[in-house]
Design a protein around this motif. Structure first.
Motif, PDB file in Angstrom:
ATOM      1  N   THR A  64       0.839  -1.188   0.000  1.00 40.21           N
ATOM      2  CA  THR A  64       0.000   0.000   0.000  1.00 40.21           C
ATOM      3  C   THR A  64       0.879   1.244   0.000  1.00 40.21           C
ATOM      4  OG1 THR A  64      -0.098   0.071   2.407  1.00 40.21           O
ATOM      5  CG2 THR A  64      -1.801  -1.204   1.281  1.00 40.21           C
ATOM      6  N   ARG A  65       0.247   2.403  -0.174  1.00 36.65           N
ATOM      7  CA  ARG A  65       0.999   3.663  -0.135  1.00 36.65           C
ATOM      8  C   ARG A  65       1.653   3.839   1.228  1.00 36.65           C
ATOM      9  NH1 ARG A  65      -2.570   8.547  -2.302  1.00 36.65           N
ATOM     10  NH2 ARG A  65      -1.385   8.759  -4.192  1.00 36.65           N
ATOM     11  N   LYS A  66       0.943   3.409   2.266  1.00 31.50           N
ATOM     12  CA  LYS A  66       1.462   3.524   3.627  1.00 31.50           C
ATOM     13  C   LYS A  66       2.733   2.684   3.805  1.00 31.50           C
ATOM     14  CE  LYS A  66      -0.281   3.378   8.334  1.00 31.50           C
ATOM     15  NZ  LYS A  66      -1.431   3.052   9.183  1.00 31.50           N
ATOM     16  N   ASP A  67       2.738   1.478   3.231  1.00 35.82           N
ATOM     17  CA  ASP A  67       3.923   0.625   3.306  1.00 35.82           C
ATOM     18  C   ASP A  67       5.121   1.267   2.614  1.00 35.82           C
ATOM     19  OD1 ASP A  67       2.495  -1.324   4.681  1.00 35.82           O
ATOM     20  OD2 ASP A  67       1.940  -2.392   2.840  1.00 35.82           O
ATOM     21  N   TYR A  68       4.889   1.844   1.453  1.00 37.11           N
ATOM     22  CA  TYR A  68       5.977   2.494   0.724  1.00 37.11           C
ATOM     23  C   TYR A  68       6.500   3.721   1.477  1.00 37.11           C
ATOM     24  CZ  TYR A  68       5.212  -0.460  -3.326  1.00 37.11           C
ATOM     25  OH  TYR A  68       5.113  -1.533  -4.163  1.00 37.11           O
ATOM     26  N   ARG A  69       5.599   4.471   2.103  1.00 38.51           N
ATOM     27  CA  ARG A  69       6.034   5.631   2.887  1.00 38.51           C
ATOM     28  C   ARG A  69       6.881   5.186   4.063  1.00 38.51           C
ATOM     29  NH1 ARG A  69       5.601   8.568   7.293  1.00 38.51           N
ATOM     30  NH2 ARG A  69       4.197   7.137   8.269  1.00 38.51           N
ATOM     31  N   LYS A  70       6.483   4.104   4.722  1.00 40.26           N
ATOM     32  CA  LYS A  70       7.268   3.595   5.857  1.00 40.26           C
ATOM     33  C   LYS A  70       8.656   3.159   5.407  1.00 40.26           C
ATOM     34  CE  LYS A  70       3.639   2.119   8.956  1.00 40.26           C
ATOM     35  NZ  LYS A  70       3.036   0.980   9.650  1.00 40.26           N
ATOM     36  N   ARG A  71       8.754   2.532   4.244  1.00 39.24           N
ATOM     37  CA  ARG A  71      10.062   2.120   3.726  1.00 39.24           C
ATOM     38  C   ARG A  71      10.945   3.323   3.425  1.00 39.24           C
ATOM     39  NH1 ARG A  71       9.725  -1.865  -1.089  1.00 39.24           N
ATOM     40  NH2 ARG A  71      11.957  -1.605  -0.919  1.00 39.24           N
ATOM     41  N   ARG A  72      10.354   4.363   2.814  1.00 31.28           N
ATOM     42  CA  ARG A  72      11.121   5.584   2.535  1.00 31.28           C
ATOM     43  C   ARG A  72      11.592   6.218   3.825  1.00 31.28           C
ATOM     44  NH1 ARG A  72       7.047   6.464  -1.287  1.00 31.28           N
ATOM     45  NH2 ARG A  72       5.973   7.844   0.162  1.00 31.28           N
ATOM     46  N   HIS A  73      10.720   6.222   4.856  1.00 29.45           N
ATOM     47  CA  HIS A  73      11.082   6.825   6.135  1.00 29.45           C
ATOM     48  C   HIS A  73      12.212   6.054   6.800  1.00 29.45           C
ATOM     49  CE1 HIS A  73       9.807   8.422  10.318  1.00 29.45           C
ATOM     50  NE2 HIS A  73      10.751   9.149   9.783  1.00 29.45           N
ATOM     51  N   LEU A  74      12.178   4.735   6.776  1.00 28.45           N
ATOM     52  CA  LEU A  74      13.263   3.940   7.354  1.00 28.45           C
ATOM     53  C   LEU A  74      14.573   4.185   6.616  1.00 28.45           C
ATOM     54  CD1 LEU A  74      11.426   0.578   8.061  1.00 28.45           C
ATOM     55  CD2 LEU A  74      12.215   2.262   9.726  1.00 28.45           C
ATOM     56  N   ARG A  75      14.502   4.308   5.299  1.00 31.50           N
ATOM     57  CA  ARG A  75      15.700   4.579   4.509  1.00 31.50           C
ATOM     58  C   ARG A  75      16.273   5.951   4.853  1.00 31.50           C
ATOM     59  NH1 ARG A  75      13.589   2.971  -0.372  1.00 31.50           N
ATOM     60  NH2 ARG A  75      12.936   5.088  -0.837  1.00 31.50           N
ATOM     61  N   LEU A  76      15.394   6.922   5.063  1.00 35.61           N
ATOM     62  CA  LEU A  76      15.814   8.265   5.425  1.00 35.61           C
ATOM     63  C   LEU A  76      16.411   8.308   6.833  1.00 35.61           C
ATOM     64  CD1 LEU A  76      15.057  11.351   4.269  1.00 35.61           C
ATOM     65  CD2 LEU A  76      13.686  11.260   6.316  1.00 35.61           C
ATOM     66  N   ARG A  77      15.825   7.525   7.758  1.00 37.83           N
ATOM     67  CA  ARG A  77      16.272   7.542   9.155  1.00 37.83           C
ATOM     68  C   ARG A  77      17.661   6.936   9.340  1.00 37.83           C
ATOM     69  NH1 ARG A  77      16.434   9.242  12.808  1.00 37.83           N
ATOM     70  NH2 ARG A  77      15.628   7.959  14.449  1.00 37.83           N
ATOM     71  N   ARG A  78      18.121   6.154   8.366  1.00 37.67           N
ATOM     72  CA  ARG A  78      19.487   5.644   8.453  1.00 37.67           C
ATOM     73  C   ARG A  78      20.508   6.763   8.338  1.00 37.67           C
ATOM     74  NH1 ARG A  78      19.734   1.342   3.982  1.00 37.67           N
ATOM     75  NH2 ARG A  78      17.505   1.348   3.860  1.00 37.67           N
ATOM     76  N   LYS A  79      20.121   7.840   7.661  1.00 40.87           N
ATOM     77  CA  LYS A  79      21.043   8.939   7.415  1.00 40.87           C
ATOM     78  C   LYS A  79      20.829  10.120   8.349  1.00 40.87           C
ATOM     79  CE  LYS A  79      20.866   7.661   2.599  1.00 40.87           C
ATOM     80  NZ  LYS A  79      20.347   8.011   1.296  1.00 40.87           N
ATOM     81  N   VAL A  80      19.597  10.333   8.815  1.00 41.36           N
ATOM     82  CA  VAL A  80      19.252  11.516   9.614  1.00 41.36           C
ATOM     83  C   VAL A  80      19.243  11.139  11.082  1.00 41.36           C
ATOM     84  CG1 VAL A  80      17.463  13.217  10.059  1.00 41.36           C
ATOM     85  CG2 VAL A  80      17.902  12.479   7.735  1.00 41.36           C
ATOM     86  N   HIS A  81      20.034  11.871  11.873  1.00 42.45           N
ATOM     87  CA  HIS A  81      20.141  11.597  13.304  1.00 42.45           C
ATOM     88  C   HIS A  81      20.228  12.923  14.048  1.00 42.45           C
ATOM     89  CE1 HIS A  81      21.094   9.167  16.805  1.00 42.45           C
ATOM     90  NE2 HIS A  81      22.013  10.062  17.099  1.00 42.45           N
ATOM     91  N   ASP A  97      13.587  16.105   8.923  1.00 43.71           N
ATOM     92  CA  ASP A  97      13.144  14.737   8.649  1.00 43.71           C
ATOM     93  C   ASP A  97      11.727  14.810   8.100  1.00 43.71           C
ATOM     94  OD1 ASP A  97      12.422  12.092   8.637  1.00 43.71           O
ATOM     95  OD2 ASP A  97      12.450  11.848  10.805  1.00 43.71           O
ATOM     96  N   ARG A  98      11.568  14.567   6.809  1.00 40.87           N
ATOM     97  CA  ARG A  98      10.264  14.707   6.177  1.00 40.87           C
ATOM     98  C   ARG A  98       9.381  13.494   6.388  1.00 40.87           C
ATOM     99  NH1 ARG A  98      10.558  12.079   1.180  1.00 40.87           N
ATOM    100  NH2 ARG A  98      12.679  11.508   0.664  1.00 40.87           N
ATOM    101  N   GLY A  99       9.865  12.470   7.046  1.00 35.64           N
ATOM    102  CA  GLY A  99       9.047  11.319   7.419  1.00 35.64           C
ATOM    103  C   GLY A  99       8.602  10.446   6.264  1.00 35.64           C
ATOM    104  N   GLY A 100       9.327  10.440   5.167  1.00 36.58           N
ATOM    105  CA  GLY A 100       8.959   9.623   4.032  1.00 36.58           C
ATOM    106  C   GLY A 100       7.950  10.280   3.108  1.00 36.58           C
ATOM    107  N   PHE A 101       7.480  11.465   3.467  1.00 36.75           N
ATOM    108  CA  PHE A 101       6.540  12.193   2.617  1.00 36.75           C
ATOM    109  C   PHE A 101       7.302  12.961   1.548  1.00 36.75           C
ATOM    110  CE2 PHE A 101       4.414  11.891   6.735  1.00 36.75           C
ATOM    111  CZ  PHE A 101       3.194  11.357   6.367  1.00 36.75           C
ATOM    112  N   ARG A 102       6.602  13.341   0.476  1.00 40.92           N
ATOM    113  CA  ARG A 102       7.222  14.138  -0.568  1.00 40.92           C
ATOM    114  C   ARG A 102       7.517  15.541  -0.051  1.00 40.92           C
ATOM    115  NH1 ARG A 102       3.531  13.953  -5.683  1.00 40.92           N
ATOM    116  NH2 ARG A 102       2.375  12.184  -4.937  1.00 40.92           N
ATOM    117  N   PHE A 103       8.596  16.140  -0.554  1.00 43.68           N
ATOM    118  CA  PHE A 103       8.925  17.516  -0.182  1.00 43.68           C
ATOM    119  C   PHE A 103       8.135  18.431  -1.095  1.00 43.68           C
ATOM    120  CE2 PHE A 103      11.403  21.369   0.282  1.00 43.68           C
ATOM    121  CZ  PHE A 103      11.666  21.363   1.626  1.00 43.68           C
ATOM    122  N   GLY A 104       6.854  18.571  -0.784  1.00 42.58           N
ATOM    123  CA  GLY A 104       5.956  19.376  -1.601  1.00 42.58           C
ATOM    124  C   GLY A 104       5.713  20.731  -0.978  1.00 42.58           C
ATOM    125  N   LYS A 105       4.559  21.283  -1.264  1.00 36.82           N
ATOM    126  CA  LYS A 105       4.245  22.644  -0.857  1.00 36.82           C
ATOM    127  C   LYS A 105       4.202  22.802   0.663  1.00 36.82           C
ATOM    128  CE  LYS A 105       0.986  26.259  -2.040  1.00 36.82           C
ATOM    129  NZ  LYS A 105      -0.204  26.587  -2.818  1.00 36.82           N
TER     130      LYS A 105
END
Length: 114
Positions: free
Chosen positions: A5-22, A90-98
């Motif tokens: 689902t979209r929620k699953d993909y957002r969670k994956r993006r967030h985990l990938r982002l959290r490896r770099k952001v501390h 940390d955008r939380g896996g969301f798109r950097f939109g408006k």
């Protein structure tokens, strides 16, 4: 085969982002979550696992870009009162939109270095 689902993909993006952001005490992580009803922003010190400040738009009504800018500004002002001059976004896996850009711009306008 499992359907993603979209929620699953957002969670994956967030985990990938959290490896770099501390976040640290001097430069905490500015975590953003956008739901269907509100926008939530937290300043988090990951070393102590503590939330330094939290703000949301549930009382302000709405989740548009103007409200997002106000929340980013209030979060930055609270950080500056505590002596924090910078934060990691940390955008939380969301798109950097408006709305994400409005949160970041509001924080920068208040004087927080992102």
């Amino acid at each position: 085969m499992k359907i993603k689902t979209r929620k699953d993909y957002r969670k994956r993006r967030h985990l990938r982002l959290r490896r770099k952001v501390h976040g640290t005490a001097e430069r905490p992580r500015m975590s953003v979550f956008i739901s269907n009803r509100a926008i939530y922003v937290q300043l988090i010190d990951d070393e102590r696992a503590a939330t330094l400040f939290a703000a949301d738009s549930s009382g302000n009504g709405g989740k548009d870009a103007d409200t997002a800018r106000k929340i980013g500004k209030s979060c930055a002002e609270a950080a500056l009162e505590q002596g924090i001059k910078g934060a990691v976004f940390d955008r939380g896996g969301f798109r950097f939109g408006k709305r994400m850009a409005a949160i970041a711009d509001g924080a920068r306008e208040a004087g927080l270095n992102i």
